[in-house]
Scaffold this active site. Structure first.
Site, PDB file in Angstrom:
ATOM      1  N   GLU A   1      -6.866   0.611  14.638  1.00 15.83           N
ATOM      2  CA  GLU A   1      -6.166   1.648  13.867  1.00 15.83           C
ATOM      3  C   GLU A   1      -7.224   2.484  13.142  1.00 15.83           C
ATOM      4  O   GLU A   1      -8.175   1.952  12.567  1.00 15.83           O
ATOM      5  CB  GLU A   1      -5.193   1.022  12.859  1.00 15.83           C
ATOM      6  CG  GLU A   1      -4.002   0.355  13.538  1.00 15.83           C
ATOM      7  CD  GLU A   1      -2.944  -0.133  12.544  1.00 15.83           C
ATOM      8  OE1 GLU A   1      -3.018   0.204  11.351  1.00 15.83           O
ATOM      9  OE2 GLU A   1      -2.039  -0.869  12.990  1.00 15.83           O
TER      10      GLU A   1
ATOM     11  N   TRP B   1     -17.373   5.377   5.022  1.00 15.98           N
ATOM     12  CA  TRP B   1     -16.275   4.421   5.217  1.00 15.98           C
ATOM     13  C   TRP B   1     -15.391   4.728   6.421  1.00 15.98           C
ATOM     14  O   TRP B   1     -14.486   3.953   6.732  1.00 15.98           O
ATOM     15  CB  TRP B   1     -15.388   4.385   3.958  1.00 15.98           C
ATOM     16  CG  TRP B   1     -14.951   5.757   3.486  1.00 15.98           C
ATOM     17  CD1 TRP B   1     -15.561   6.513   2.531  1.00 15.98           C
ATOM     18  CD2 TRP B   1     -13.843   6.535   3.967  1.00 15.98           C
ATOM     19  NE1 TRP B   1     -14.899   7.716   2.369  1.00 15.98           N
ATOM     20  CE2 TRP B   1     -13.838   7.748   3.244  1.00 15.98           C
ATOM     21  CE3 TRP B   1     -12.841   6.342   4.936  1.00 15.98           C
ATOM     22  CZ2 TRP B   1     -12.886   8.763   3.455  1.00 15.98           C
ATOM     23  CZ3 TRP B   1     -11.901   7.342   5.146  1.00 15.98           C
ATOM     24  CH2 TRP B   1     -11.927   8.540   4.415  1.00 15.98           C
TER      25      TRP B   1
ATOM     26  N   ASP C   1      -9.228   5.058  10.531  1.00 15.70           N
ATOM     27  CA  ASP C   1      -9.369   5.216   9.079  1.00 15.70           C
ATOM     28  C   ASP C   1      -9.010   6.624   8.627  1.00 15.70           C
ATOM     29  O   ASP C   1      -8.797   6.858   7.434  1.00 15.70           O
ATOM     30  CB  ASP C   1     -10.818   4.946   8.648  1.00 15.70           C
ATOM     31  CG  ASP C   1     -11.235   3.523   8.908  1.00 15.70           C
ATOM     32  OD1 ASP C   1     -10.455   2.609   8.594  1.00 15.70           O
ATOM     33  OD2 ASP C   1     -12.348   3.316   9.452  1.00 15.70           O
TER      34      ASP C   1
ATOM     35  N   SER D   1      -6.003   8.960   3.550  1.00 15.84           N
ATOM     36  CA  SER D   1      -4.871   8.048   3.407  1.00 15.84           C
ATOM     37  C   SER D   1      -3.936   8.454   2.281  1.00 15.84           C
ATOM     38  O   SER D   1      -3.226   7.612   1.728  1.00 15.84           O
ATOM     39  CB  SER D   1      -5.366   6.615   3.208  1.00 15.84           C
ATOM     40  OG  SER D   1      -5.803   6.085   4.439  1.00 15.84           O
TER      41      SER D   1
ATOM     42  N   TYR E   1       0.829  -1.212   0.000  1.00 17.28           N
ATOM     43  CA  TYR E   1       0.000   0.000   0.000  1.00 17.28           C
ATOM     44  C   TYR E   1       0.868   1.270   0.000  1.00 17.28           C
ATOM     45  O   TYR E   1       1.059   1.899   1.026  1.00 17.28           O
ATOM     46  CB  TYR E   1      -0.882  -0.031   1.257  1.00 17.28           C
ATOM     47  CG  TYR E   1      -2.000   1.003   1.322  1.00 17.28           C
ATOM     48  CD1 TYR E   1      -2.909   1.150   0.281  1.00 17.28           C
ATOM     49  CD2 TYR E   1      -2.164   1.818   2.440  1.00 17.28           C
ATOM     50  CE1 TYR E   1      -3.937   2.070   0.362  1.00 17.28           C
ATOM     51  CE2 TYR E   1      -3.194   2.753   2.529  1.00 17.28           C
ATOM     52  CZ  TYR E   1      -4.083   2.874   1.477  1.00 17.28           C
ATOM     53  OH  TYR E   1      -5.109   3.782   1.562  1.00 17.28           O
TER      54      TYR E   1
ATOM     55  N   ARG F   1      -1.598   8.099  -3.794  1.00 16.77           N
ATOM     56  CA  ARG F   1      -2.479   7.123  -3.135  1.00 16.77           C
ATOM     57  C   ARG F   1      -3.783   7.766  -2.647  1.00 16.77           C
ATOM     58  O   ARG F   1      -3.796   8.935  -2.287  1.00 16.77           O
ATOM     59  CB  ARG F   1      -1.722   6.513  -1.941  1.00 16.77           C
ATOM     60  CG  ARG F   1      -2.321   5.230  -1.419  1.00 16.77           C
ATOM     61  CD  ARG F   1      -1.486   4.663  -0.298  1.00 16.77           C
ATOM     62  NE  ARG F   1      -1.584   5.455   0.917  1.00 16.77           N
ATOM     63  CZ  ARG F   1      -0.781   5.298   1.977  1.00 16.77           C
ATOM     64  NH1 ARG F   1       0.176   4.400   1.956  1.00 16.77           N
ATOM     65  NH2 ARG F   1      -0.942   6.050   3.047  1.00 16.77           N
ATOM     66  N   ASP F   2      -4.842   6.956  -2.623  1.00 17.60           N
ATOM     67  CA  ASP F   2      -6.145   7.372  -2.102  1.00 17.60           C
ATOM     68  C   ASP F   2      -6.675   8.593  -2.868  1.00 17.60           C
ATOM     69  O   ASP F   2      -7.090   9.584  -2.278  1.00 17.60           O
ATOM     70  CB  ASP F   2      -6.023   7.683  -0.604  1.00 17.60           C
ATOM     71  CG  ASP F   2      -7.345   7.509   0.146  1.00 17.60           C
ATOM     72  OD1 ASP F   2      -8.261   6.875  -0.403  1.00 17.60           O
ATOM     73  OD2 ASP F   2      -7.448   8.006   1.281  1.00 17.60           O
TER      74      ASP F   2
ATOM     75  N   ASP G   1      -8.182  -0.081  -2.729  1.00 20.46           N
ATOM     76  CA  ASP G   1      -8.913   1.065  -3.307  1.00 20.46           C
ATOM     77  C   ASP G   1      -8.378   1.592  -4.644  1.00 20.46           C
ATOM     78  O   ASP G   1      -9.036   2.406  -5.289  1.00 20.46           O
ATOM     79  CB  ASP G   1      -8.968   2.270  -2.342  1.00 20.46           C
ATOM     80  CG  ASP G   1      -9.717   1.965  -1.059  1.00 20.46           C
ATOM     81  OD1 ASP G   1     -10.252   0.844  -0.934  1.00 20.46           O
ATOM     82  OD2 ASP G   1      -9.757   2.850  -0.180  1.00 20.46           O
TER      83      ASP G   1
HETATM   84  C1  BGC Z   1      -3.881   3.977   6.474  1.00 22.77           C
HETATM   85  C2  BGC Z   1      -2.560   3.247   6.627  1.00 22.77           C
HETATM   86  C3  BGC Z   1      -2.716   2.141   7.643  1.00 22.77           C
HETATM   87  C4  BGC Z   1      -3.887   1.262   7.305  1.00 22.77           C
HETATM   88  C5  BGC Z   1      -4.150   0.213   8.349  1.00 22.77           C
HETATM   89  C6  BGC Z   1      -4.990   3.024   6.157  1.00 22.77           C
HETATM   90  O1  BGC Z   1      -6.205   3.681   6.150  1.00 22.77           O
HETATM   91  O2  BGC Z   1      -3.758   4.952   5.474  1.00 22.77           O
HETATM   92  O3  BGC Z   1      -1.576   4.149   7.022  1.00 22.77           O
HETATM   93  O4  BGC Z   1      -1.532   1.379   7.700  1.00 22.77           O
HETATM   94  O5  BGC Z   1      -5.066   2.017   7.159  1.00 22.77           O
HETATM   95  O6  BGC Z   1      -4.601   0.772   9.540  1.00 22.77           O
END
Ligand code: BGC
Length: 388
Positions: free
Chosen positions: A341, A309, A343, A122, A110, A115-116, A161
């Site tokens: 973690e 999301w 989002d 992200s 990733y 990105r994103d 994504d």
């Molecule tokens: C984040 C990443 C993270 C992943 C897992 C993504 O949304 O951008 O930095 O490693 O989630 O938590």
């Protein structure tokens, strides 16, 4: 897939490894050869990786009593390691240590440039145009590590994504700018990572994304074109769906089945989605088996809209990783998003603030994407279904 003599010999060795050989510190006693024409999850268990384990253990330390005991159980659940920057490649190196022969280490690739592209939360470290950096400083070092660990099995989820965004968000300038790098970057990743000890799944969004009737065929064609551009790598098994998502596996009627637009989407749960999109993939000429992220989909009925999301409030841990899915096209339920973690940040003054993370159904306050949120973790634990 046809196996050559060396691969068959390696398989025979793996199969005949004695308990003693299996107990050694990292990986198997000899090289692992994964046959991506079969479901490897029936033989391998998703590894409870050391990175998430330490996050969860640290979380449990701040808790007491039965809550802390329950939290520690989460540390034993298999989940994927996210390599979301070049510097996070060291996470992968650490996580390989001690993976037993019966386990498969899940890794999320990733770090694409730009990105994103359809959201902000992200946005990554590489800018549009930095494809050569992606190849030489991100993919190549990962390839080197996987090659240096031939006795360990790896399952890769490729670039969540990215290709789905090119199907549905190509009207955005940011996605137009990212498109070439995504296609070339993903093709490079899956051709270079096509190693005997690796099985790969391309991210395919979820039922509320590419599952819309009008998106099924273009979605399958987008993924298949990249797969073919990569030379149809033998270790690519199919798709990963619901990554960091919230959809139920087989809830019927589906969560959004009563919505006014439901008639335009026949994939109202992930089971129907992988089966339906799977047909479109086969027609487009791509392997079509699926793994489904069930890390946070334990509770339904929380989102105001299907597209919401970010840090859904009230969520709970979902089905545990398992190859018993009841669907021949679905290889396994897996935990891809590390529950706890974030989002995305809910701080509206942050550069990566995305308005989805400030919606009424998004948990607030929430820290930057990927950062630990203790309160959110405890909520997932309390609402887990099945319960811990
Ligand atoms: C984040 C990443 C993270 C992943 C897992 C993504 O949304 O951008 O930095 O490693 O989630 O938590």
């Amino acid at each position: 897939m046809k196996l050559n003599a060396a691969a068959l010999a390696a398989l025979a060795v793996t199969a005949s490894a004695t308990p003693n050989e299996r107990r050694q510190e990292t990986g198997c006693a000899s090289a692992v050869t994964l046959d991506a024409s079969t479901n490897v999850w029936t033989k391998y268990k998703l590894h409870a990786n050391s990175f998430y384990r330490s996050e969860v253990e640290a979380a449990a330390e701040t808790m007491t009593g039965t809550a802390a005991e329950k939290a520690l159980k989460v540390a034993d659940i298999g989940s994927f390691v996210w390599v979301d920057t070049r510097s996070a490649i060291s996470r992968l190196e650490d996580a390989i240590v001690g993976v037993p022969c019966d386990d498969i280490l899940g890794v999320v690739i990733y770090d694409l440039p730009g990105r994103d592209c359809a959201a902000k939360a992200s946005n990554g470290e590489l800018k549009v145009g930095e494809l050569s950096v992606y190849k030489t400083e991100y993919i190549d070092p990962i390839v080197k590590i996987l090659k240096a660990n031939p006795n360990t099995a790896f399952a890769l989820v490729i670039e969540p994504d990215s290709l789905p965004n090119l199907v549905t968000n190509i009207d955005l300038q940011t996605c137009q700018d990212s498109a070439e790098g995504y296609r070339e970057g993903v093709a490079y990743a899956i051709s270079e990572l096509n190693l005997p000890n690796v099985v790969m799944y391309l991210d395919a969004g979820h039922g509320g994304w590419l599952g819309w009737n009008d998106n099924l065929e273009p979605g399958a064609e987008e993924l298949a074109a990249v797969y073919k551009a990569a030379g149809s790598p033998s270790q690519l098994r199919g798709i990963a769906t619901n990554v960091a998502g919230w959809n139920a596996w087989d809830l019927s009627p589906g969560e959004f089945a009563d919505a006014t637009d439901a008639e335009w989407n026949k994939c109202q749960n992930e089971k129907i989605y992988v089966e339906t999109f799977g047909e479109a993939l086969a027609a487009a000429g791509m392997p079509n088996h699926a793994i489904i992220d069930t890390s946070r989909n334990g509770v339904q009925g929380l989102r105001e809209e299907w597209g919401n999301w970010c840090n859904v409030d009230g969520a709970g841990f979902g089905l545990r990783p398992s190859s018993e899915t009841g669907s021949t096209i679905a290889d396994a339920f897996v935990w891809v998003k590390p529950g706890g973690e974030s989002d995305g940040t809910s701080d509206s003054s942050a550069t990566r603030y995305d308005s989805y993370c400030g919606k009424p159904d998004a948990y607030q306050p929430s820290p930057e994407a990927g950062t630990w949120n203790q309160a959110y973790f405890e909520m997932l634990l309390n609402n887990a279904k099945p319960a811990f």
